[in-house]
Design an enzyme around this catalytic site. Structure first.
Site, PDB file in Angstrom:
ATOM      1  CG  HIS A 272      -2.073  -1.789  -3.236  1.00 26.67           C
ATOM      2  ND1 HIS A 272      -0.888  -1.165  -3.524  1.00 26.67           N
ATOM      3  CD2 HIS A 272      -2.815  -0.853  -2.544  1.00 26.67           C
ATOM      4  CE1 HIS A 272      -0.899   0.075  -3.044  1.00 26.67           C
ATOM      5  NE2 HIS A 272      -2.060   0.284  -2.440  1.00 26.67           N
ATOM      6  CG  HIS A 313       3.889   0.017 -10.465  1.00 28.07           C
ATOM      7  ND1 HIS A 313       3.395   1.282 -10.677  1.00 28.07           N
ATOM      8  CD2 HIS A 313       3.902  -0.161  -9.123  1.00 28.07           C
ATOM      9  CE1 HIS A 313       3.126   1.841  -9.519  1.00 28.07           C
ATOM     10  NE2 HIS A 313       3.414   0.993  -8.558  1.00 28.07           N
ATOM     11  CG  ASP A 370       5.199  -5.167  -2.754  1.00 34.26           C
ATOM     12  OD1 ASP A 370       5.724  -4.759  -1.704  1.00 34.26           O
ATOM     13  OD2 ASP A 370       4.090  -4.812  -3.162  1.00 34.26           O
TER      14      ASP A 370
END
Ligand code: ACO
Length: 478
Positions: A272, A313, A370
């Site tokens: 995460h 994702h 990210d």
């Protein structure tokens, strides 16, 4: 909160074992697939739904954020993320997420004033921080300190009082940057820097991170602008792992500081929010761009736990729109500075290679938010250990807005999932002396026994010292 429209669509579930059947209603939201209401499934058909990881389960109805994973769309209260990052600022987005509407000029001034007036933290909180080890990870400090806020603000812990909900929300939005920067300064053994009312949200954070009592520090306006965008991009993201954790913890009516602290813990993991730090670790490990191919092959190997960090994702099956915006910002920074270092080159090559590989294309694994955020944070001078803290700081508004929605939802009940039990059936207890010898377990007779942590004990344990320099029954490695 308004309930979803309830047309007459239904699904009928029949348990073929006993013929019990139930017609279940389908609800349609504004966007996204319809949902089937299975709340009466157990009562009427005697079944639970089985859905590890909630891959097909809507845990709530929400008016806050919507993602279309196939299209790569992200909306906050109906506004596209691209427009908000272009035309708005983080504090305005905070107001939007919390209250449902964009503020008027007067409402925005009042909100900004309110947040600015709450940025200081109680000096006692700094004493609390001193209890952490000198080299504590700033995320560890953040989990603890945010949870501890509940012990400082007894006047805003009544979760049913709308005014107290609002005060807690303002406190968290305002204090997170101060706590985050102070945690960092503490982990470096440096003096903390007080917030300054003259700065905007992002400027204030950068000042608290990098100013010293010994010389003047000027916040680079470009850095503040980019940071503000990154904060908007991370502000909310539907029912992800950390947000669901906040809702679940809050559903027990725990105070919002405790609920957000639980969310920070969930965010920390590399699957995460911890992925931004993990991406940089991975790029550093790859080192030479010639090695990229080897790492891509490892990511595809099912017998190797290695995954390409910053790729994939649960919801996006397209390019993460946030990653697109960050990637463009990285190129802007590149144009300004001329060089973002070898890691940026490695990242670009890695993306190119993965995006031309069938494994990633077939599974629709694209770079996520990210993948590039850590590279930008680095360019702003923010250290790697702070990357996930930056994420937590930005996401606090999402958590608190979702918490507020959950606590005021007339359909709220305590979150309590069911399970498919596959452990032993009922057994009869037997006394310890009558149980068989289990090799490798604490307390076994014989030379190769182990301590409770699995370390091998010395043959003559009483005569040896353990790592703490103590003689006795402790194992050498503990
Ligand atoms: N590298 C290699 N293979 C991957 C990756 C990856 N990063 N991500 C998914 N896959 C593969 C899986 O092995 C699986 O393959 P299979 O169908 O052959 O078994 C397939 O793609 C589907 O993946 P799942 O694990 O089922 O996807 P899930 O939705 O459960 O996980 C997650 C999503 C956790 C984000 C995953 O893609 C991952 O671990 N990515 C790397 C970590 C990361 O970047 N996390 C940040 C997410 S964004 C955020 O939280 C802000």
């Amino acid at each position: 909160m308004s309930q979803p429209e309830r047309p007459r669509d239904t699904v009928t579930v029949t348990n073929n074992a006993d013929g019990k059947s139930k017609e279940l209603p389908i609800y349609r939201g504004v966007h996204g697939p319809p949902v089937v209401d299975i709340r009466s499934l157990h009562k009427d058909v005697g079944l639970f739904a089985y859905d590890p990881g909630f891959k097909s389960t809507a845990s709530c109805s929400s008016e806050i954020t919507f993602i279309d994973g196939a299209e790569g769309t992200l909306l906050y209260r109906g506004y596209p993320i691209e427009e908000l990052t272009e035309k708005s600022c983080y504090l305005e987005v905070c107001y939007l997420l919390l209250n449902g509407e964009l503020p008027s000029a007067t409402e925005f001034d009042e909100f900004r004033h309110m947040i600015t007036m709450h940025t200081m933290v109680n000096e006692g909180l700094k004493d609390f921080m001193r209890g952490f080890r000198y080299d504590a990870h700033p995320m560890a400090i953040l989990v603890g300190v945010v949870g501890a806020l509940g012990s400082f603000f007894h006047d805003s812990l009544d979760v049913h009082d709308p005014r107290q909900q609002e005060i807690s929300a303002h406190r968290m939005i305002a204090k997170l940057p101060t706590i985050a920067a102070t945690a960092y300064r503490y982990s470096k053994g440096e003096p903390s820097v007080y917030p300054r009312n003259k700065f905007c949200y992002a400027e204030n954070f950068l000042h608290m991170m990098f100013a010293y009592p010994t010389y003047k520090y000027e916040v680079d306006p470009d850095h503040a602008r980019i940071l503000d965008k990154l904060l908007i991009l991370h502000a909310d993201h539907e029912q992800n792992a950390s947000t669901s954790t906040v809702r679940l913890a809050g559903s027990s009516l725990a105070n919002p500081f405790a609920a957000v602290s639980a969310g920070i813990g969930a965010l920390w993991g590399p699957a995460h929010g911890g992925a931004n730090e993990a991406v940089i670790n991975m790029l550093e490990r790859i080192g030479d761009p010639k090695e990229i191919h080897k790492y891509v092959e490892r990511a595809k190997d099912k017998n190797d736990p290695f995954r390409l960090m910053g790729f994939g994702h649960r919801v996006y099956r397209n390019y993460d729109p946030r990653a697109k915006i960050i990637r463009a910002e990285a190129h802007n920074l590149l144009a300004k500075h001329g060089d973002l270092g070898p890691l940026f080159e490695t990242a670009l090559e890695l993306e190119n290679l993965a995006m031309s590989d069938d494994y990633f294309l077939e599974r629709k694994l694209y770079p996520n938010v990210d993948f590039y955020s850590g590279l930008i944070y680095r360019a702003l001078g923010i250290p790697k250990s702070m990357f996930t803290v930056m994420f937590a700081m930005a996401r606090t508004i999402g958590w608190i807005a979702q918490w507020k929605e959950m606590i005021n939802d007339p359909e709220r009940v305590i979150g309590r999932p069911r399970q498919l039990y596959v452990g032993p059936a009922q057994r009869t207890f037997s006394p310890r002396t009558e149980r068989g010898h289990i090799p490798g377990k604490t307390g076994c007779a014989g030379k190769k026994h182990r301590c409770g942590h699995g370390h091998k004990w010395p043959d003559d344990k009483k005569s040896k010292k353990n790592k703490k320099g103590q003689k006795g029954n402790d194992c050498e490695d503990c």
